[in-house]
Structure formats: C-alpha cells, structure tokens
Design an enzyme around this catalytic site. Structure first.
Site, mmCIF file in Angstrom:
data_model
loop_
_atom_site.group_PDB
_atom_site.id
_atom_site.type_symbol
_atom_site.label_atom_id
_atom_site.label_comp_id
_atom_site.label_asym_id
_atom_site.label_seq_id
_atom_site.Cartn_x
_atom_site.Cartn_y
_atom_site.Cartn_z
ATOM 1 N N GLY A 16 -15.129 -26.424 -64.824
ATOM 2 C CA GLY A 16 -16.561 -26.597 -65.057
ATOM 3 C C GLY A 16 -17.030 -28.034 -65.185
ATOM 4 O O GLY A 16 -18.048 -28.291 -65.824
ATOM 5 N N SER A 17 -16.333 -28.975 -64.532
ATOM 6 C CA SER A 17 -16.825 -30.359 -64.641
ATOM 7 C C SER A 17 -18.133 -30.540 -63.864
ATOM 8 O O SER A 17 -18.999 -31.320 -64.273
ATOM 9 C CB SER A 17 -15.759 -31.364 -64.179
ATOM 10 O OG SER A 17 -15.602 -31.347 -62.790
ATOM 11 N N ASN A 18 -18.290 -29.813 -62.767
ATOM 12 C CA ASN A 18 -19.585 -29.888 -62.054
ATOM 13 C C ASN A 18 -20.692 -29.252 -62.884
ATOM 14 O O ASN A 18 -21.814 -29.760 -62.918
ATOM 15 C CB ASN A 18 -19.483 -29.226 -60.677
ATOM 16 C CG ASN A 18 -18.914 -30.178 -59.639
ATOM 17 O OD1 ASN A 18 -19.581 -31.116 -59.222
ATOM 18 N ND2 ASN A 18 -17.659 -29.957 -59.260
ATOM 19 N N MET A 94 -14.450 -19.065 -57.507
ATOM 20 C CA MET A 94 -13.345 -18.724 -56.624
ATOM 21 C C MET A 94 -13.431 -17.327 -56.023
ATOM 22 O O MET A 94 -12.402 -16.732 -55.700
ATOM 23 C CB MET A 94 -12.007 -18.894 -57.376
ATOM 24 C CG MET A 94 -11.784 -20.286 -57.926
ATOM 25 S SD MET A 94 -11.877 -21.573 -56.646
ATOM 26 C CE MET A 94 -10.281 -21.333 -55.861
ATOM 27 N N ASN A 111 -23.371 -24.437 -52.709
ATOM 28 C CA ASN A 111 -21.969 -24.607 -53.098
ATOM 29 C C ASN A 111 -21.618 -26.087 -52.974
ATOM 30 O O ASN A 111 -22.236 -26.810 -52.208
ATOM 31 C CB ASN A 111 -21.067 -23.788 -52.165
ATOM 32 C CG ASN A 111 -19.601 -23.890 -52.543
ATOM 33 O OD1 ASN A 111 -19.242 -23.836 -53.729
ATOM 34 N ND2 ASN A 111 -18.734 -24.069 -51.559
ATOM 35 N N HIS A 113 -18.254 -28.564 -52.157
ATOM 36 C CA HIS A 113 -16.893 -28.496 -51.616
ATOM 37 C C HIS A 113 -16.306 -29.908 -51.546
ATOM 38 O O HIS A 113 -17.004 -30.840 -51.130
ATOM 39 C CB HIS A 113 -16.922 -27.857 -50.215
ATOM 40 C CG HIS A 113 -15.565 -27.722 -49.631
ATOM 41 N ND1 HIS A 113 -14.671 -26.742 -50.032
ATOM 42 C CD2 HIS A 113 -14.921 -28.469 -48.698
ATOM 43 C CE1 HIS A 113 -13.540 -26.887 -49.364
ATOM 44 N NE2 HIS A 113 -13.660 -27.917 -48.558
HETATM 45 C C1 GRF Z 1 -14.593 -28.939 -57.296
HETATM 46 O O1 GRF Z 1 -13.731 -29.829 -56.642
HETATM 47 C C2 GRF Z 1 -15.505 -28.267 -56.294
HETATM 48 O O2 GRF Z 1 -15.849 -29.096 -55.232
HETATM 49 C C3 GRF Z 1 -14.651 -27.116 -55.801
HETATM 50 O O3 GRF Z 1 -13.954 -26.670 -56.944
HETATM 51 C C4 GRF Z 1 -13.827 -27.743 -57.883
HETATM 52 C C5 GRF Z 1 -14.432 -27.274 -59.156
HETATM 53 O O4 GRF Z 1 -14.251 -28.191 -60.205
HETATM 54 N N1 GRF Z 1 -15.459 -26.102 -55.183
HETATM 55 P P1 GRF Z 1 -15.003 -28.009 -61.571
HETATM 56 O O5 GRF Z 1 -14.672 -26.609 -62.076
HETATM 57 O O6 GRF Z 1 -16.477 -28.163 -61.305
HETATM 58 O O7 GRF Z 1 -14.471 -29.064 -62.472
#
Ligand code: GRF
Length: 204
Positions: A16-18, A94, A111, A113
């Site tokens: 969940g860093s994003n 996922m 999304n 990526h």
């Molecule tokens: C990120 O690299 C995103 O691009 C990919 O999965 C990863 C998720 O990272 N789809 P986080 O859970 O947001 O840290």
C-alpha cells in the site's frame, strides 16, 4: 474546475505505498478528492491498516466467500455503490478485474504499473526490465480494460536502469515516480481534464 467531490476508492492487495502516497497527496491538498473506501482481497494487507490509521473505511472482501471472479466483483461493486464512488484506483491489486466492474465503471478504473507499458506487462516488471537489458524503465498510469496492463495510457515517467541495479533497487527508484504520477493522474481526472480518444488520452 477542480472537483473536490470526486469520491475515490483504492483497491490494494499488499503493502500500500501507492495508497499512502494518495492519502498524503489528499492531506496535503495536492489531490482534490475524498478517499471514500479502501478495499482489499487480503485480510492482512498493510494497505487496510494504512487506511484505518487515516480514518478511511477499510474493507476486506474474502474471495473465498463467493464463487467466481464475477461474483467477487459484484461484491466489490456493492461496496463502491454504498460509498458513492466515482473513480477506482488499483494500487498493487493482484486480481483480474472482470466485466462486472468494467461495465459499471467505464474508463473510471485506473491502474499503476511499474514499467513503461506496453513493455514488460504482468508480474515482476522490474526484473523483466533487468533481464531484457533495458537502459530505461519507469511506470505507467493507465485506464483499465479487459487485458492485463492494457488500456489507454494517462501518465508515464521514465527511470534509468543503472549498472549494478537489482530488482529491488530498480523497484525503489521506480516507486518514487509511481508515488508522484498516480496522484497527478487522479488529479487530472478530478479536474475533468482527461479526454479519451481511441487509445489516446488527451490532457485538456
Ligand atoms: C507497485 O509497484 C505497482 O506499480 C504495482 O504493484 C506495486 C504495488 O506497491 N502494480 P504498493 O502496494 O503500492 O506499495
């Protein structure tokens, strides 16, 4: 005009860093949106914990509680409707999204990526870039369509692949850019500035 009433949902399966970057951008008013709900298919996802910490509704939906992907997406849809969501952001989610969600949220699911699509779709994109010997990789925010990591591209950032990079070091460098461009792309949507013309997304 910015639409501060954009109600956003984030779907996340892990770290969940994003999600955190989106929460930070909202709190710092760089992103005019309301994070209405965070949904995960993993009970233990740190993303859920991050949401709770910031007072955001965090919902675990157990894929095993329903039969099949469509039924699972129907359960997600129910949550999205309950929370009056206008845009869905997948962030390390996922699971494959089915027509059930795509039809209910046409061009309203994004999304992120970790590669410059269409290069290196699917899993382990950073390792794929290293294995291919790419000198530049990066990240892409795109609208979600039925294929895996296909769909009109909204925003990209290039990141150099350095001598001696490992998948982890490259991932960390790409993540910094992910955290920046995801909020920017969502902000453009919130401002009503994304026009989809075939495969192209024009920023108005
Ligand atoms: C990120 O690299 C995103 O691009 C990919 O999965 C990863 C998720 O990272 N789809 P986080 O859970 O947001 O840290």
């Amino acid at each position: 005009m910015p639409d501060p009433s954009l109600r956003l949902a984030v779907l996340a399966s892990g770290r969940g860093s994003n999600l955190q970057a989106i929460i930070d951008a909202i709190e710092q008013k760089r992103l005019q949106a309301i994070l209405a709900v965070v949904i995960s298919n993993k009970a233990e996802a740190p993303a859920l914990e991050r949401a709770r910490k910031h007072g955001v509704p965090a919902v675990f939906l157990d894929p095993k509680a329903v039969s099949g992907r469509e039924a699972y997406d129907a359960a997600i849809l129910e949550q999205l409707r309950q929370h009056d969501v206008g845009l869905v952001a997948l962030a390390g989610y996922m699971k494959i999204v089915t027509r059930v969600l795509l039809d209910a949220y046409p061009h309203r699911i994004m999304n992120i990526h970790p590669s410059l699509l269409p290069a290196f779709p699917g899993l382990s994109a950073q390792q794929q870039a290293l294995d291919w010997g790419a000198k530049v990789s990066g990240c892409t925010v795109h609208f979600v369509e039925e294929g895996v990591d296909t769909g009109p591209i909204i925003q990209q950032a290039a990141v150099p692949v350095l001598e001696g990079d490992t998948a982890e070091s490259l991932e960390a460098r790409i993540l910094q850019q992910e955290h920046r461009i995801y909020s920017e792309a969502i902000q453009l949507f919130a401002e009503g500035r994304l026009a989809i013309e075939g495969r192209r997304v024009r920023v108005k």
